[in-house]
Design a protein around this motif. Structure first.
Motif, PDB file in Angstrom:
ATOM      1  N   HIS A   1       0.841  -1.204   0.000  1.00  0.00           N
ATOM      2  CA  HIS A   1       0.000   0.000   0.000  1.00  0.00           C
ATOM      3  C   HIS A   1       0.879   1.258   0.000  1.00  0.00           C
ATOM      4  CE1 HIS A   1      -3.423   2.522   1.009  1.00  0.00           C
ATOM      5  NE2 HIS A   1      -2.742   3.018   2.024  1.00  0.00           N
TER       6      HIS A   1
ATOM      7  N   ASP B   1      -1.656  -2.144  -5.493  1.00  0.00           N
ATOM      8  CA  ASP B   1      -3.043  -2.421  -5.121  1.00  0.00           C
ATOM      9  C   ASP B   1      -3.092  -3.426  -3.956  1.00  0.00           C
ATOM     10  OD1 ASP B   1      -5.710  -1.932  -5.453  1.00  0.00           O
ATOM     11  OD2 ASP B   1      -6.008  -3.691  -6.743  1.00  0.00           O
ATOM     12  N   VAL B   2      -4.002  -3.198  -3.003  1.00  0.00           N
ATOM     13  CA  VAL B   2      -4.202  -4.159  -1.904  1.00  0.00           C
ATOM     14  C   VAL B   2      -5.682  -4.551  -1.884  1.00  0.00           C
ATOM     15  CG1 VAL B   2      -2.309  -3.327  -0.448  1.00  0.00           C
ATOM     16  CG2 VAL B   2      -4.562  -2.304  -0.206  1.00  0.00           C
TER      17      VAL B   2
ATOM     18  N   GLY C   1      -9.578  -5.062  -0.997  1.00  0.00           N
ATOM     19  CA  GLY C   1     -10.514  -4.070  -0.456  1.00  0.00           C
ATOM     20  C   GLY C   1     -10.671  -4.160   1.054  1.00  0.00           C
TER      21      GLY C   1
ATOM     22  N   ARG D   1      -7.807  -2.296   2.953  1.00  0.00           N
ATOM     23  CA  ARG D   1      -7.584  -0.849   2.796  1.00  0.00           C
ATOM     24  C   ARG D   1      -7.932  -0.034   4.058  1.00  0.00           C
ATOM     25  NH1 ARG D   1     -10.080  -0.562  -2.537  1.00  0.00           N
ATOM     26  NH2 ARG D   1      -8.578  -2.005  -3.432  1.00  0.00           N
TER      27      ARG D   1
ATOM     28  N   MET E   1      -5.025   0.053   6.731  1.00  0.00           N
ATOM     29  CA  MET E   1      -3.692   0.599   6.442  1.00  0.00           C
ATOM     30  C   MET E   1      -3.596   2.056   6.896  1.00  0.00           C
ATOM     31  SD  MET E   1      -2.168  -1.870   4.900  1.00  0.00           S
ATOM     32  CE  MET E   1      -3.049  -3.282   5.515  1.00  0.00           C
TER      33      MET E   1
ATOM     34  N   ARG F   1      -2.414   6.004   6.708  1.00  0.00           N
ATOM     35  CA  ARG F   1      -2.287   6.903   5.556  1.00  0.00           C
ATOM     36  C   ARG F   1      -0.819   6.965   5.154  1.00  0.00           C
ATOM     37  NH1 ARG F   1      -5.549   9.702   9.074  1.00  0.00           N
ATOM     38  NH2 ARG F   1      -7.729   9.676   8.496  1.00  0.00           N
ATOM     39  N   ARG F   2      -0.574   7.108   3.836  1.00  0.00           N
ATOM     40  CA  ARG F   2       0.820   7.031   3.351  1.00  0.00           C
ATOM     41  C   ARG F   2       1.714   8.104   3.959  1.00  0.00           C
ATOM     42  NH1 ARG F   2      -0.886   5.970  -2.753  1.00  0.00           N
ATOM     43  NH2 ARG F   2      -1.837   3.958  -2.360  1.00  0.00           N
TER      44      ARG F   2
END
Lengths: 362, 88
Positions: A339, A344-345, A347, A350, A353, A355-356
């Motif tokens: 991620h 793609d990970v 559904g 999501r 995870m 936030r980036r």
């Protein structure tokens, strides 16, 4: 194979491997891991008092490492931690004496009661955690982020409103936690956790942290630091008392400490890449999974130790109960790495995870 | 940017701390009977204090080792990005 108590042998490599797994889970979910360690040692053949003493001797330095790491964060209400620790020390003394009295009794009464109390405690805590996780998941589905809600404000339950409203002298102000509550309530909660610590060989974090948040009304972040210091003081005292009674196998404790502390560091670093909800999922799963091994061992004791497959099954389930949460953590971290790189990970993963930008800052 | 000998010293310190704990563990397992005999002569309060001292010392050594290991990783990353910037 090494001798862990008179006539009892255990595989050192298995203990070291299980220590690594326990450390990974404990570091990831932010507890000291006693609820996993003590049943493992009992199921592997340690007499209950030696299992409790050795688990305490392993968790005390591991908790010290966590306290040293968290001291810079400033999330600590020293006044509350010290009052709670005073209660914990008193309660731990009761727990240690209770276990010592049971040990003096012939037969396996100590093992049966420690396992029974562990199963009851873990079942209660596990059910409440599942309810909380389901509630958080529902909130997330409705578009409300429970993590930020918990981080920004205090969680006000009817229990904490009631306890804060009880005007029992001394009604104390805890400036750092921004609340007023009777010192006796804090002391009493500490004492109850102390009994668990001394009797079951657990740090009590999995009870103390929810108690600080949901019963006393402390902000979540402050509860983490307060819990760590409270755990450390309680563990130190319980370890000292069990060592006095000759219940500590120091060699095993140090070998397991080496692997557990490494696992704890890896697990703690992993929390930067997932949301709090993922951590709570793993915590709930590990608490529920930790019930089955001791339950089979208890059944073995209660059937007069004649049904040998129950004992063998208990050992297999105990190893599996560590493998399942460890596997979940590894899957979560692999998905978080994907991620974070923009891949793609699935559904379902999501919402779990981080936030980036948050992970990058970590 | 720290020199590679500085990083080497920090890594050695971390390794030495871990090795000390490992040697303590090895001694307590390999010489369990001998240690038990020595401890038997002590008062039970002293046994408690000795055990607590050993476990807390091991905890402090490992905390030091992890702090040093983190420093080594941070310095290594810092040096690598500095080298990349110099290359550009």
């Amino acid at each position: 194979m090494v001798e862990v108590a008179t006539g009892v042998f255990a595989n050192l490599y298995l203990l070291a491997g299980l220590g690594l797994g326990v450390g990974l889970i404990a570091g990831f979910v932010g507890v000291s891991g006693g609820y996993l360690l003590t049943p493992i040692l009992i199921v592997l053949g340690f007499p209950a008092p030696i299992a409790v003493g050795t688990a305490l001797a392993l968790m005390t330095p591991n908790n010290l490492i966590a306290v040293i790491r968290h001291r810079e964060l400033g999330h600590l209400d020293l006044k509350m931690a010290l009052i709670m620790a005073a209660g914990t020390i008193g309660g731990a003394e009761i727990g240690v004496r209770l276990l010592d009295a049971l040990q003096a009794d012939k037969g396996q009464l100590a093992d049966v009661l420690v396992l029974g109390a562990l199963i009851v405690t873990l079942t209660g805590v596990g059910i409440s955690m599942i309810n909380e996780v389901r509630h958080s998941s529902a909130m997330l589905r409705d578009g409300c982020d429970s993590d930020s809600a918990a981080a920004e404000g205090e969680i006000t339950t009817s229990a904490c409103s009631f306890l804060q409203g009880l005007c029992v002298f001394p009604h104390m102000r805890f400036t750092k936690s921004k609340l007023r509550i009777s010192g006796w309530i804090v002391l009493l909660i500490g004492a109850l956790i102390g009994v668990l610590s001394g009797f079951l060989g657990v740090g009590g974090g999995f009870v103390r942290c929810p108690a600080l948040i949901y019963l006393i009304g402390q902000p979540s972040m402050m509860a983490v630091g307060t819990n760590l210091l409270g755990s450390f003081i309680g563990l130190t005292f319980s370890c000292f008392r069990h060592a006095m009674l000759g219940n500590v196998n120091l060699g095993i404790a140090l070998v397991m400490l080496l692997t557990t502390s490494v696992g704890t560091q890896i697990g703690a670093s992993g929390t930067e890449y997932v949301r709090g909800l993922a951590v709570r999922y793993v915590l709930a799963a590990s608490v529920i999974a930790a019930i089955f091994g001791p339950a089979l061992k208890l059944a073995w004791f209660l059937t007069g130790q004649e049904v040998t497959w129950l004992n063998d099954a208990a050992k297999i389930v105990t190893v599996a109960q560590i493998a399942v949460p460890v596997g979940s953590i590894i899957v979560l971290l692999v998905l978080a790495a994907r991620h974070f790189r923009g891949a793609d990970v699935p559904g379902w993963a999501r919402p779990l995870m981080a936030r980036r930008e948050h992970a990058a800052a970590g | 940017m720290r020199s590679s000998s500085g990083i080497f010293v920090m890594a050695t310190e971390a390794l030495a701390a871990v090795l000390t704990v490992a040697i303590m563990a090895w001694y307590l397992i390999a010489r369990r009977a001998e240690y038990a005999q020595r401890v038997e002569r002590l008062d039970e309060t002293m046994v408690g204090l000795l055990t607590l001292t050993i476990v807390l010392l091991a905890g402090l050594l490992l905390a030091f080792a992890f702090a040093r290991a983190e420093d080594v990783i941070d310095q290594w990353r810092e040096n690598r990005s500095a080298r990349q910037e110099q290359g550009e």
